[in-house]
Design a protein around this motif. Structure first.
Motif, PDB file in Angstrom:
ATOM      1  N   ASN A 110      -0.460  -0.407  -0.990  1.00  0.00           N
ATOM      2  CA  ASN A 110      -0.467  -2.027  -0.666  1.00  0.00           C
ATOM      3  C   ASN A 110      -1.498  -2.533  -1.194  1.00  0.00           C
ATOM      4  O   ASN A 110      -2.724  -2.406  -0.671  1.00  0.00           O
ATOM      5  CB  ASN A 110      -0.354  -1.910   0.858  1.00  0.00           C
ATOM      6  CG  ASN A 110      -0.135  -3.383   1.451  1.00  0.00           C
ATOM      7  OD1 ASN A 110      -0.063  -4.253   0.747  1.00  0.00           O
ATOM      8  ND2 ASN A 110       0.037  -3.364   2.727  1.00  0.00           N
ATOM      9  N   ARG A 119      -4.409  -5.334  -2.596  1.00  0.00           N
ATOM     10  CA  ARG A 119      -4.990  -6.200  -2.024  1.00  0.00           C
ATOM     11  C   ARG A 119      -5.867  -7.283  -3.000  1.00  0.00           C
ATOM     12  O   ARG A 119      -6.267  -6.481  -4.064  1.00  0.00           O
ATOM     13  CB  ARG A 119      -5.896  -5.781  -0.935  1.00  0.00           C
ATOM     14  CG  ARG A 119      -5.304  -4.837   0.234  1.00  0.00           C
ATOM     15  CD  ARG A 119      -5.847  -5.285   1.442  1.00  0.00           C
ATOM     16  NE  ARG A 119      -5.254  -4.197   2.303  1.00  0.00           N
ATOM     17  CZ  ARG A 119      -4.317  -4.729   3.238  1.00  0.00           C
ATOM     18  NH1 ARG A 119      -3.963  -5.895   3.325  1.00  0.00           N
ATOM     19  NH2 ARG A 119      -3.829  -3.689   4.175  1.00  0.00           N
ATOM     20  N   ARG A 123     -10.496 -10.047   1.473  1.00  0.00           N
ATOM     21  CA  ARG A 123      -9.411  -9.277   0.746  1.00  0.00           C
ATOM     22  C   ARG A 123      -8.036  -9.744   1.552  1.00  0.00           C
ATOM     23  O   ARG A 123      -7.801  -9.640   2.897  1.00  0.00           O
ATOM     24  CB  ARG A 123      -9.365  -7.745   1.006  1.00  0.00           C
ATOM     25  CG  ARG A 123     -10.852  -7.064   0.238  1.00  0.00           C
ATOM     26  CD  ARG A 123     -10.658  -5.802   0.357  1.00  0.00           C
ATOM     27  NE  ARG A 123     -12.014  -5.383  -0.304  1.00  0.00           N
ATOM     28  CZ  ARG A 123     -12.379  -4.044  -0.482  1.00  0.00           C
ATOM     29  NH1 ARG A 123     -12.025  -3.206   0.168  1.00  0.00           N
ATOM     30  NH2 ARG A 123     -13.396  -3.929  -1.188  1.00  0.00           N
ATOM     31  N   PRO A 149      -3.847  -9.148   1.271  1.00  0.00           N
ATOM     32  CA  PRO A 149      -2.615  -8.138   1.001  1.00  0.00           C
ATOM     33  C   PRO A 149      -1.709  -8.965   0.139  1.00  0.00           C
ATOM     34  O   PRO A 149      -1.172 -10.207   0.769  1.00  0.00           O
ATOM     35  CB  PRO A 149      -2.327  -7.683   2.329  1.00  0.00           C
ATOM     36  CG  PRO A 149      -2.633  -8.507   3.510  1.00  0.00           C
ATOM     37  CD  PRO A 149      -3.774  -9.259   2.927  1.00  0.00           C
ATOM     38  N   ASP A 158       2.323  -5.239   5.786  1.00  0.00           N
ATOM     39  CA  ASP A 158       2.417  -3.823   6.239  1.00  0.00           C
ATOM     40  C   ASP A 158       3.782  -3.037   6.482  1.00  0.00           C
ATOM     41  O   ASP A 158       3.940  -2.122   5.989  1.00  0.00           O
ATOM     42  CB  ASP A 158       1.506  -3.397   7.359  1.00  0.00           C
ATOM     43  CG  ASP A 158       0.133  -3.726   7.021  1.00  0.00           C
ATOM     44  OD1 ASP A 158      -0.089  -3.455   5.897  1.00  0.00           O
ATOM     45  OD2 ASP A 158      -0.738  -3.927   8.095  1.00  0.00           O
ATOM     46  N   ARG A 175      -1.498   3.605   1.214  1.00  0.00           N
ATOM     47  CA  ARG A 175      -2.784   3.325   1.070  1.00  0.00           C
ATOM     48  C   ARG A 175      -3.077   2.053   0.674  1.00  0.00           C
ATOM     49  O   ARG A 175      -2.290   1.272  -0.010  1.00  0.00           O
ATOM     50  CB  ARG A 175      -3.531   4.448   0.266  1.00  0.00           C
ATOM     51  CG  ARG A 175      -3.477   5.807   0.482  1.00  0.00           C
ATOM     52  CD  ARG A 175      -3.960   6.723  -0.258  1.00  0.00           C
ATOM     53  NE  ARG A 175      -5.489   6.770  -0.280  1.00  0.00           N
ATOM     54  CZ  ARG A 175      -6.170   7.608  -1.036  1.00  0.00           C
ATOM     55  NH1 ARG A 175      -5.574   8.747  -1.515  1.00  0.00           N
ATOM     56  NH2 ARG A 175      -7.567   7.593  -1.121  1.00  0.00           N
ATOM     57  N   HIS A 176      -4.249   1.437   0.849  1.00  0.00           N
ATOM     58  CA  HIS A 176      -4.630   0.212   0.413  1.00  0.00           C
ATOM     59  C   HIS A 176      -5.556   0.310  -0.823  1.00  0.00           C
ATOM     60  O   HIS A 176      -6.233   1.215  -0.827  1.00  0.00           O
ATOM     61  CB  HIS A 176      -5.627  -0.579   1.573  1.00  0.00           C
ATOM     62  CG  HIS A 176      -4.808  -0.763   2.739  1.00  0.00           C
ATOM     63  ND1 HIS A 176      -3.835  -1.702   2.933  1.00  0.00           N
ATOM     64  CD2 HIS A 176      -4.830  -0.197   3.981  1.00  0.00           C
ATOM     65  CE1 HIS A 176      -3.316  -1.621   4.251  1.00  0.00           C
ATOM     66  NE2 HIS A 176      -3.734  -0.671   4.913  1.00  0.00           N
TER      67      HIS A 176
END
Length: 176
Positions: A58, A60, A67, A69, A73, A99-100
């Protein structure tokens, strides 16, 4: 039943019970969206994948110290869950995670996850950028290929994979 004498130390091939283990035990599959599931699944089947971990990043963007996105989600979870579901339906033991990562750090996250998990192979979904955009902004695929500690397979886009198989079938029919 084969009897062995001290002089006869030969073992027939039929006496051994060996199986060939799959070439790749643990495979990390990175998908950018649910649309990549089909091409990735086909490539995983061809590679004989038995155990896989799906990774969706995901992404950012950092702006002004904050930050933001690029996707919600729920959309990120859907991409990972769709891939896990399809791979499990194909008989592969599969887990998944979201995961970001910051834009520009996706390749580093993929290679770090592969090393941390002990992956024998990385499968990447088809590139979403065109050739010009990849040259101007860089390519996650190219960076993963350059820095991965294991082999990397890149899935062809669904339309191109179908085109190649149709062209191959047409040339085979012409050859007959």
């Amino acid at each position: 039943m084969t009897s062995k004498t001290p002089v006869d130390d030969k073992v027939l091939a039929t006496d051994t019970q060996t199986t060939t283990p799959p070439l790749y035990q643990r495979v990390l599959i990175a998908v950018a969206d649910a649309g990549q599931v089909g091409p990735v699944l086909e490539l995983a089947r061809r590679a004989g994948v038995r155990e896989a971990r799906v990774l969706h990043l995901n992404l950012r963007e950092s702006y002004g110290g904050r930050r933001f996105p690029l996707e919600k989600d729920a959309a990120a979870s859907y991409a990972a869950e769709a891939a896990v579901f399809e791979l499990r339906m194909a008989g592969m033991a599969t887990s998944g995670q979201v995961r970001h990562a910051l834009i520009g750090k996706a390749a580093e996250e993929i290679t770090a996850e592969a090393a941390e998990w002990g992956a024998d192979l990385i499968i990447l979904g088809p590139s979403r950028r065109g050739e010009i955009a990849s040259r101007l902004r860089g390519s996650v695929t190219l960076k993963v290929l350059q820095h991965a500690s294991c082999p990397v397979l890149v899935a062809a886009p669904a339309g191109k994979a179908d085109t190649h198989s149709v062209a191959a079938e047409a040339s085979a029919a012409t050859a007959r």
